[in-house]
Design an enzyme around this catalytic site. Structure first.
Site, short mmCIF file in Angstrom:
data_model
loop_
_atom_site.label_atom_id
_atom_site.label_comp_id
_atom_site.label_asym_id
_atom_site.label_seq_id
_atom_site.Cartn_x
_atom_site.Cartn_y
_atom_site.Cartn_z
CB SER A 1 -9.43 1.12 -1.06
OG SER A 1 -8.26 1.09 -2.11
CG ASP B 1 -2.23 0.87 0.98
OD1 ASP B 1 -2.19 1.74 0.76
OD2 ASP B 1 -3.35 0.01 1.29
CG HIS C 1 -5.19 3.92 0.20
ND1 HIS C 1 -4.70 2.58 0.01
CD2 HIS C 1 -6.33 4.08 -0.56
CE1 HIS C 1 -5.37 1.94 -0.50
NE2 HIS C 1 -6.35 2.96 -0.90
#
Ligand SMILES: *[C@@H]1O[C@H](CO)[C@@H](O)[C@H](O)[C@H]1NC(C)=O
Ligand SMILES: *[C@@H]1O[C@H](CO)[C@@H](O)[C@H](O)[C@H]1NC(C)=O
Ligand SMILES: *[C@@H]1O[C@H](CO)[C@@H](O)[C@H](O)[C@H]1NC(C)=O
Ligand SMILES: *[C@@H]1O[C@H](CO)[C@@H](O)[C@H](O)[C@H]1NC(C)=O
Ligand SMILES: *[C@@H]1O[C@H](CO)[C@@H](O)[C@H](O)[C@H]1NC(C)=O
Length: 765
Positions: free
Chosen positions: A545, A145, A221
């Site tokens: 996600s 990620d 994220h």
């Protein structure tokens, strides 16, 4: 569906190649050379071999070979990445031992709109009944990620036991990250920049500076996904008071290893493969991948995520991945059967702001609006505030500088949002603010239901409400409105619903394998964040996600409880115990419009954590089954042997991919009668008996033979056959289910049945 962005890229490539003369394409890009399963050689030997292979396309020069080398992969599979011309790449593709050569493609994070990251928060993450924290500390989840923010309270290691001795990972030093930044929660951190820098350097001579040349997360994220799956308890987590409460991830005692392979503009294949290669060697138990290729996805062995996850699976590591946010039919990605692919749903929580019109009518929309408006103000449409050099149509979208400041000043503007990739909700509110506007009503034509933050009081509504507001604004002299601060509302709408943006089946690569496999919350999720983005520790964002790590957390709990279960067994248990009913007991619906949802939206359904540990029966698959699958889609002995690195042959050829022992059954082109064989393994009571209950798809007769199965011991396997007969033609896919119901016990083992009758074959058309 053609993606406008990729056709532009193709056009550019064509122009460059048609340029002739001095070939611009020889200013080589990075290619990945995939060579199948690893051999027993040391890294040094592998690098030397790779250099030798590379030198053959560099006129024998070892120096040039070393210069063009980007990565060598040797831990869980073999291959390398190198800067090559197209000709050199084709030359390498022909060499013995090379399975595939493909360009270092950029993959995208599966959040809805990265520009809207300037926001906030988290979801319910409720206590999961029936699970203890026992053994969770031995489950290590790898996240490929954007890195991690190690100081977040979600990643505290308070009270955690020492790192499991089997762990081989490291805490890689880098910018604002030392080899002691890791703790007993975040036990590993690495970053991969070579593939990214090689590409971005070629794209522009002046490269943008990379924020944090280390595993530290500058985008939020990676911290969000990791804390959703495995965050610790955090008291009073909220987004500016919204969604407030005690929050934690799914498996709060599990360990986290961060593999940062995604940077500002995306994640490159060469870096992703390096991350997979290390993660498997380091000893992760599960990999969580909230990113993917743009739809449509390329072939399995020309795609870093499919390749990496194939080898991860063969090492016993389950790969959980997001399906994508394209939202359209057939747009699902991460399609390989050895992955667990997750679509996104709503939760039972929404973030509601009221719009109080001058007429007294009140509408409710979604927002993360913390501003207080004390009075109603003049409200006009964006097209009415049009600045002369833009068309009113362009101004209706409140495009940058399309608004006349004289007309917009002090007003609420009604703006349209089409969902194109260049548009951002936050960006529009900034445009309105810059023009002097004091509020914005955003008509979200994509009906995504996403709550996002804005720079001024603002709220988004769907098309139907939007048209009503526009009609009031158009037809009323001196129209006014007021936008209320957002309130967290629980249980006001049916939940979960499949999210509008969640990418859907059928599987565009292998229609016989249903994708997505499962659905989990991905709309308006509050979790940890990187304060380097906007000084917030927590943020609310949306996307598949965010759905993926909900399943990652769940499978981490399952792995803790059943350490010996194979990746496919865990996946099967999640899928066969899932429900297709929402919290009110009605059939799941999908946005927009709350239409009835089907398996292309949710796969097997929404997981039921109270049942996953006791599935009764599982549909297991091992590497040998995936080999047979590969043979059934056209791989031959030689490519198969290279991929697996053994002496595999396609002897166990299954006739079609429908015959893979998958927990869902799809027959995409039914002609007359077709039978599918499955094998179930008893993981419930040693002595147990099940009967088949079928809900046939419309127009298809389904028989199950035998329709009773019984077991005498744990681990016993039994085969059965499902026969489909086309009774009437279907223009499209039809959906049903097969359940094995335990007699005298509670387990119900359900598989979706997805069938399309080939119309011409029935002669009815
Ligand atoms: C961490 O790095 C320092 C200096 O860079 C080194 O002296 C030390 O041995 C390293 N510690 C570990 C645990 O690797
Ligand atoms: C949570 O926040 C509220 C309001 O700010 C405060 O009253 C309460 O004491 C906090 N609780 C904890 C455990 O910090
Ligand atoms: C609305 O009133 C509150 C409290 O009186 C005040 O803090 C706030 O600034 C006012 N908002 C605006 C936009 O004037
Ligand atoms: C903006 O609106 C004012 C008042 O209607 C007008 O005089 C001016 O020309 C407009 N400017 C532009 C750039 O359209
Ligand atoms: C409102 O007026 C704008 C232009 O002034 C027009 O584009 C739009 O279609 C109208 N909408 C409704 C609902 O009447």
């Amino acid at each position: 569906m053609a993606n406008p962005k990729s056709s532009i890229t193709l056009l550019l490539m064509y122009l460059v190649m048609a340029g002739g003369g001095i070939c611009l394409c020889s200013s080589s890009q990075v290619y990945v050379v995939y060579m199948g399963n690893k051999n027993s050689k040391s890294l040094e030997e592998v690098v030397l071999q790779n250099h030798q292979l590379l030198s053959t396309v560099h006129g024998g020069s070892m120096e040039k070979a070393e210069e063009s080398h980007v990565y060598s992969y040797s831990n869980s599979f073999r291959g390398f990445a190198a800067k090559l011309s197209e000709d050199q790449a084709s030359e390498l593709a022909e060499m013995p031992g090379v399975v595939s050569v493909f360009p270092n493609t950029k993959r995208i994070l599966h959040t809805t709109h990265s520009w809207d990251f300037m926001g906030l928060a988290y979801d319910e993450a409720k206590e999961t009944p029936g699970f203890s924290t026992k053994n969770q500390e031995n489950v290590i989840i790898g996240f490929i990620d954007t890195g991690i923010w190690p100081e977040s309270s979600s990643f505290s290691d308070e009270g955690m036991p020492p790192v499991p001795p089997r762990w081989k990972g490291t805490c890689q030093e880098g910018e604002s990250f030392s080899n002691t930044t890791c703790n007993k929660k975040i036990i590993g951190a690495r970053y991969y920049l070579n593939g990214y820098e090689a590409e971005e350097k070629m794209a522009s001579s002046s490269m943008l500076p990379v924020k944090y040349r280390s595993a530290r997360d500058s985008m939020g994220h990676g911290s969000h996904t990791a804390s959703t799956a495995a965050g610790r308890f955090v008291e009073n987590m909220s987004y500016e008071g919204l969604a407030a409460g005690r929050a934690h991830g799914g498996a709060r005692m599990a360990r986290i290893a961060a593999y940062k392979a995604c940077w500002d503009s995306g994640c490159y294949d060469a870096d992703l493969l390096a991350a997979f290669d290390d993660a498997v060697r380091d000893g992760v138990s599960i990999l969580s991948i909230s990113l993917g290729p743009e739809s449509p996805q390329g072939d399995y062995f020309n795609d870093a995520i499919s390749i990496g996850s194939f080898h991860a699976d063969s090492h016993g590591v389950l790969v959980v991945a997001s399906a994508g946010n394209a939202g359209t039919r057939g747009s699902a990605t991460n399609l390989a059967p050895w992955m667990l692919t997750v679509g996104a749903s709503s939760t039972d929580r929404n973030f509601a702001s009221d719009i109080i019109l001058g007429s007294g009518t009140i509408f409710t929309g979604e927002s993360l609006n913390t501003f207080q408006m004390n009075s109603s103000v003049r409200t006009i449409s964006g097209s009415e505030a049009n600045a002369g050099y833009f068309t009113p149509y362009q101004s209706s979208f409140c495009l940058d500088s399309s608004l006349n400041e004289t007309k917009a000043r002090g007003k609420i503007l009604v703006c349209r949002y089409s969902g194109s990739s260049s548009e951002s909700r936050m960006g529009k509110s900034l445009v309105v603010k810059r023009a002097g506007g004091v509020g914005m009503i955003l008509i979200d034509e994509t009906e995504q239901g996403i709550a996002s933050p804005f720079a001024i009081p603002a709220v988004s509504v769907g098309r139907a409400v939007g048209e009503k507001i526009l009609s009031y604004v158009n037809s009323t002299r001196g129209a006014t409105s007021r936008i209320s601060p957002t309130k967290t509302v629980l249980g006001s709408q049916p939940a979960p619903r499949a999210a509008t943006f969640s990418s859907k089946g059928p599987n565009s690569l292998t229609p016989e394998i249903l994708k997505p496999d499962i659905m989990a919350p991905g709309l308006n999720i509050l979790a940890a964040w990187s304060p380097s983005v906007n000084d917030k520790d927590f943020n609310i964002i949306s996307g598949t996600s965010m759905a993926c790590p909900h399943i990652t957390g769940l499978v981490a709990l399952m792995k803790a409880a059943n350490p010996s279960w194979s990746p496919a067994a865990i996946k099967s248990a999640v899928m066969t115990t899932a429900t297709v009913l929402d919290k009110s007991g009605n059939i799941l619906t999908a946005d927009p419009g709350r239409r009835p949802a089907n398996a292309f939206d949710f796969g097997s359904g929404f997981p039921d954590p109270s049942k996953v540990l006791n599935p009764g029966l599982i549909y297991d698959s091992r590497t040998s089954d995936y080999k047979a699958f590969l043979c059934s889609i056209g791989y031959d002995d030689e490519s198969l042997r290279q991929i697996t690195g053994d002496n595999s042959v396609c002897s166990r050829r299954i006739s079609t991919p429908s015959q893979l022992n998958y927990p869902s059954i799809t027959v995409p082109d039914l002609k007359g009668t077709y039978s599918v064989t499955r094998t179930v393994t008893n993981v419930g009571n040693p002595r147990s008996e099940y009967r088949a209950a079928v809900s046939p798809p419309t127009g298809v007769d389904v028989t199950v033979t035998p329709d009773h199965i019984s077991f005498k011991r744990y681990g016993q396997k039994t085969k059965f056959t499902v026969t489909f007969t086309a009774a009437s033609p279907s223009h499209d896919y039809v959906f049903g289910s097969l359940s094995w119901e335990a007699i005298g016990d509670s387990q119900v083992v359900t598989s979706p049945l997805v069938v399309r009758v080939k119309a011409s074959e029935t002669g009815l058309l």
